[in-house]
Enzyme design. Structure first.
Site, PDB file in Angstrom:
ATOM      1  N   ASP A  83       0.836  -1.198   0.000  1.00 14.38           N
ATOM      2  CA  ASP A  83       0.000   0.000   0.000  1.00 14.38           C
ATOM      3  C   ASP A  83       0.872   1.249   0.000  1.00 14.38           C
ATOM      4  O   ASP A  83       2.012   1.230   0.460  1.00 14.38           O
ATOM      5  CB  ASP A  83      -0.891   0.015   1.247  1.00 14.38           C
ATOM      6  N   THR A  84       0.312   2.332  -0.451  1.00 12.14           N
ATOM      7  CA  THR A  84       1.018   3.606  -0.502  1.00 12.14           C
ATOM      8  C   THR A  84       1.531   4.004   0.875  1.00 12.14           C
ATOM      9  O   THR A  84       2.634   4.526   1.006  1.00 12.14           O
ATOM     10  CB  THR A  84       0.084   4.706  -1.061  1.00 12.14           C
TER      11      THR A  84
END
Length: 189
Positions: free
Chosen positions: A43-44
C-alpha cells in the site's frame, strides 16, 4: 529475454505503479527498467521490501497465496500488545469476508535498525505504541493492517522486511534504492 528479479526498498507514500499519479510518487521515479512489474503490492502508506520482475510466472509464484511464500512485516501499533492478541493472530483472525490463515506473530522491541519514516507517525502522549513481527502466507488487500485492527491494535506504521528468505535488513538497501536478486535468494535454506 532473461528473467530478472529486483528488490526495492519502497518509501512511505510511493504508489506501486509505473504510470503517473496525480497525488503520489510512483515506481517510475525510482526504477528505470522496462518491462518490470511488482510481484505483489505494498500500500502507498506501507514501506519496505517490494519485489519486481519481468517474468510473469515468477511474478505469480511470488505473489500468489497458492505458493505460500512467507512475507514478514513489522508493525508499529497503537497500544501495548497483549499475549491474547498475539495468540489470536497466530490462530487466524476473522475479518469481514474471510478468516486469515494462522500467522507467525511475536512482540518486538522497538527496531533500532529501521530508517526514520518521512513523515513520522502521529504521536499521542496518552497512547503508547508497541511493535509486532507478523509473518503471513496470504497477502490479501490491507490484510496485516486489518488483522491488527481486528485484535484491537490499529497499525500506525507497517514495514515489510522479508519475502521468502530475502531479508531487507540482513541485506541492507537504502530507502528508495533497488538491487538485483536471483530466484535462489528467495528460496535459500
Amino acid at each position: 529475454m532473461v528473467a530478472s528479479l529486483i528488490a526495492f526498498n519502497k518509501p512511505f507514500g510511493v504508489i506501486c505503479q509505473f504510470s503517473e499519479h496525480e497525488k503520489h510518487p510512483t515506481l517510475k521515479q525510482y526504477i528505470e527498467l522496462p518491462e518490470f512489474y511488482p510481484a505483489g503490492r505494498l500500500d502507498t502508506d506501507s514501506e519496505g521490501l517490494l519485489l519486481l520482475t519481468n517474468n510473469g510466472s515468477l511474478q505469480a509464484k511470488i505473489a500468489s497465496p497458492r505458493f505460500k511464500l512467507p512475507k514478514t512485516y513489522w508493525a508499529q501499533v497503537e497500544g501495548i500488545l497483549t499475549p491474547t492478541a498475539i495468540e489470536q493472530l497466530q490462530n487466524g483472525v476473522q475479518l469481514k469476508e474471510f478468516t486469515t490463515k494462522p500467522a507467525k506473530a511475536k512482540i518486538l522491541a522497538e527496531p533500532l535498525a529501521l530508517w526514520q519514516r518521512d513523515p513520522p507517525i502521529r504521536e499521542r502522549k496518552s497512547v503508547p505504541t508497541s511493535w509486532l513481527s507478523l509473518t503471513i502466507t496470504e497477502g490479501k488487500n490491507r490484510q496485516v493492517r486489518r488483522m491488527c485492527a481486528a485484535v484491537g491494535f490499529p497499525c500506525l506504521r507497517l514495514v515489510r522486511v522479508q519475502i521468502g528468505q530475502f531479508n531487507l535488513l540482513a541485506n541492507p538497501l537504502a530507502l528508495g534504492q533497488w538491487t538485483k536478486l536471483t530466484e535462489a535468494d528467495l528460496y535459500r535454506m
